[in-house]
Design an enzyme around this catalytic site. Structure first.
Site, PDB file in Angstrom:
ATOM      1  N   HIS A  10       0.724  -1.102  -0.648  1.00  0.00           N
ATOM      2  CA  HIS A  10      -0.091  -0.127  -0.097  1.00  0.00           C
ATOM      3  C   HIS A  10       0.874   1.137   0.346  1.00  0.00           C
ATOM      4  CE1 HIS A  10      -2.251   2.482   2.223  1.00  0.00           C
ATOM      5  NE2 HIS A  10      -3.600   2.494   0.857  1.00  0.00           N
ATOM      6  N   GLU A  37      -0.053  -0.524  -4.570  1.00  0.00           N
ATOM      7  CA  GLU A  37      -0.146   0.576  -4.913  1.00  0.00           C
ATOM      8  C   GLU A  37      -0.115   1.485  -5.229  1.00  0.00           C
ATOM      9  OE1 GLU A  37      -4.014   2.896  -3.330  1.00  0.00           O
ATOM     10  OE2 GLU A  37      -2.078   2.911  -2.460  1.00  0.00           O
ATOM     11  N   ASP A  39      -1.084   6.019  -5.529  1.00  0.00           N
ATOM     12  CA  ASP A  39      -2.079   7.049  -5.663  1.00  0.00           C
ATOM     13  C   ASP A  39      -2.208   8.785  -6.700  1.00  0.00           C
ATOM     14  OD1 ASP A  39      -4.040   6.005  -3.405  1.00  0.00           O
ATOM     15  OD2 ASP A  39      -1.903   6.377  -2.145  1.00  0.00           O
ATOM     16  N   HIS A  52      -0.270  10.799  -2.337  1.00  0.00           N
ATOM     17  CA  HIS A  52      -1.866  10.341  -1.894  1.00  0.00           C
ATOM     18  C   HIS A  52      -2.702  11.770  -1.959  1.00  0.00           C
ATOM     19  CE1 HIS A  52      -4.464   9.911   1.501  1.00  0.00           C
ATOM     20  NE2 HIS A  52      -4.386   8.120   0.946  1.00  0.00           N
ATOM     21  N   GLU A 111      -4.900   3.988  -7.642  1.00  0.00           N
ATOM     22  CA  GLU A 111      -6.112   4.349  -7.225  1.00  0.00           C
ATOM     23  C   GLU A 111      -6.197   6.131  -7.799  1.00  0.00           C
ATOM     24  OE1 GLU A 111      -6.503   4.520  -2.876  1.00  0.00           O
ATOM     25  OE2 GLU A 111      -7.889   6.036  -3.210  1.00  0.00           O
TER      26      GLU A 111
HETATM   27  O1  G3P Z   1      -6.433  -0.018  -1.015  1.00  0.00           O
HETATM   28  C1  G3P Z   1      -6.673   1.407  -0.896  1.00  0.00           C
HETATM   29  C2  G3P Z   1      -6.843   2.344  -0.332  1.00  0.00           C
HETATM   30  O2  G3P Z   1      -4.915   2.513  -0.602  1.00  0.00           O
HETATM   31  C3  G3P Z   1      -7.134   3.544   0.281  1.00  0.00           C
HETATM   32  O3  G3P Z   1      -6.888   4.158   0.841  1.00  0.00           O
HETATM   33  O4  G3P Z   1      -6.706   6.667   2.076  1.00  0.00           O
HETATM   34  O5  G3P Z   1      -4.840   5.407   1.794  1.00  0.00           O
HETATM   35  O6  G3P Z   1      -5.948   5.670  -0.726  1.00  0.00           O
HETATM   36  P1  G3P Z   1      -5.988   5.627   0.912  1.00  0.00           P
HETATM   37 CA    CA Z   2      -4.516   4.652  -1.567  1.00  0.00          CA
END
Ligand code: G3P
Ligand code: CA
Length: 250
Positions: A10, A37, A39, A52, A111
């Site tokens: 993450h 993952e 953003d 993020h 994301e």
């Molecule tokens: O797995 C998705 C996660 O990344 C969502 O929350 O706030 O860390 O982007 P966030």
């Molecule tokens: Ca995320």
């Protein structure tokens, strides 16, 4: 067939290195992780930047909105020192750089965060340009980005992060909505997932991968509930846990 759990670093191995930087992605890959993952926001000049928050304040030495800065300005920032001075050389990455450097090594869970027009379409274009459709899934809390993705690039997989907001609760309309829009994956928050919810989502044809795995207890809960995977800041601990349980790791 043996059950496999997808271990998604993450924002990279973000417990140990500055999130959404090469340092965090490289660390995850060195741990043996096959999924990362990240953003995506847009810069002022329309470049897709991996960060993020809407603002630069928390994870760089800059201030203000990401969307108010050009890529050149963003590239001048230090994206590592906030975490530890030994990461002071870390720079923000573009999605393009991530695709170039990591597409062959890992699957990307992209994301969409920002709110600039056509951000989903631009992200799809980038994924198409790099022939990364088979290695990518687009996720978002914000359903309109996923709908835009489905309409513009139906060949790219989509996962809906639900429910929106830390205090919000599960609602079965999430399932009917996801069926209507033909999303591939539903991503429930780890603290509300249950075995019966996972069964219901599987019965409706969805992959189930969780988010919000902030503790090892939540990590274990996600595994025990039968989910297919999770994003996690400490993917090394998930590897150890799955090995202990004799479960396969994707
Ligand atoms: O797995 C998705 C996660 O990344 C969502 O929350 O706030 O860390 O982007 P966030
Ligand atoms: Ca995320």
């Amino acid at each position: 067939m043996q059950r496999k759990i997808t271990n998604i670093a993450h924002r990279g191995a973000s417990s140990y290195a500055p999130e959404n930087t090469r340092a965090a992605f490289d660390m995850a890959i060195n741990m043996g992780v096959k999924h990362i993952e990240l953003d995506v926001h847009s810069s002022k000049d329309g470049r897709l930047v991996v960060i993020h928050d809407d603002t630069l304040n928390r994870t760089t030495n800059g201030k203000g909105n990401v969307a108010d800065r050009t890529l050149k300005e963003l590239k001048a920032l230090d994206a590592g020192s906030w975490f530890d001075h030994k990461y002071s050389g870390e720079k923000l990455c573009t999605l393009e750089e991530i695709l170039v450097e990591y597409k062959s090594a890992v699957y990307l869970h992209v994301e969409i965060k920002g709110n600039t027009p056509k951000l989903a379409q631009k992200t799809c274009d980038m994924i198409r340009d790099f022939n990364a459709i088979e290695k990518t899934i687009i996720t978002s809390f914000w359903k309109p980005w996923l709908i835009e993705t489905r309409q513009y690039a139906p060949e790219i997989k989509t996962g809906w992060l639900v429910p929106m907001g830390p205090g919000s609760e599960w609602n079965d309309s999430i399932i009917s909505d996801s069926l209507n829009h033909r999303f591939n994956q539903i991503c429930p928050r780890a603290d509300l997932v249950t075995p019966s919810l996972v069964t219901k989502l599987h019965d409706n044809g969805f992959e189930v991968r969780c988010h919000g795995v902030f503790t090892e207890a939540l990590m274990e809960n996600v595994v025990e509930c039968g989910a297919d995977g999770m994003t996690i800041n400490f993917p090394d601990k998930l590897i150890s846990y799955l090995k202990k349980k004799g479960l396969a790791i994707d």
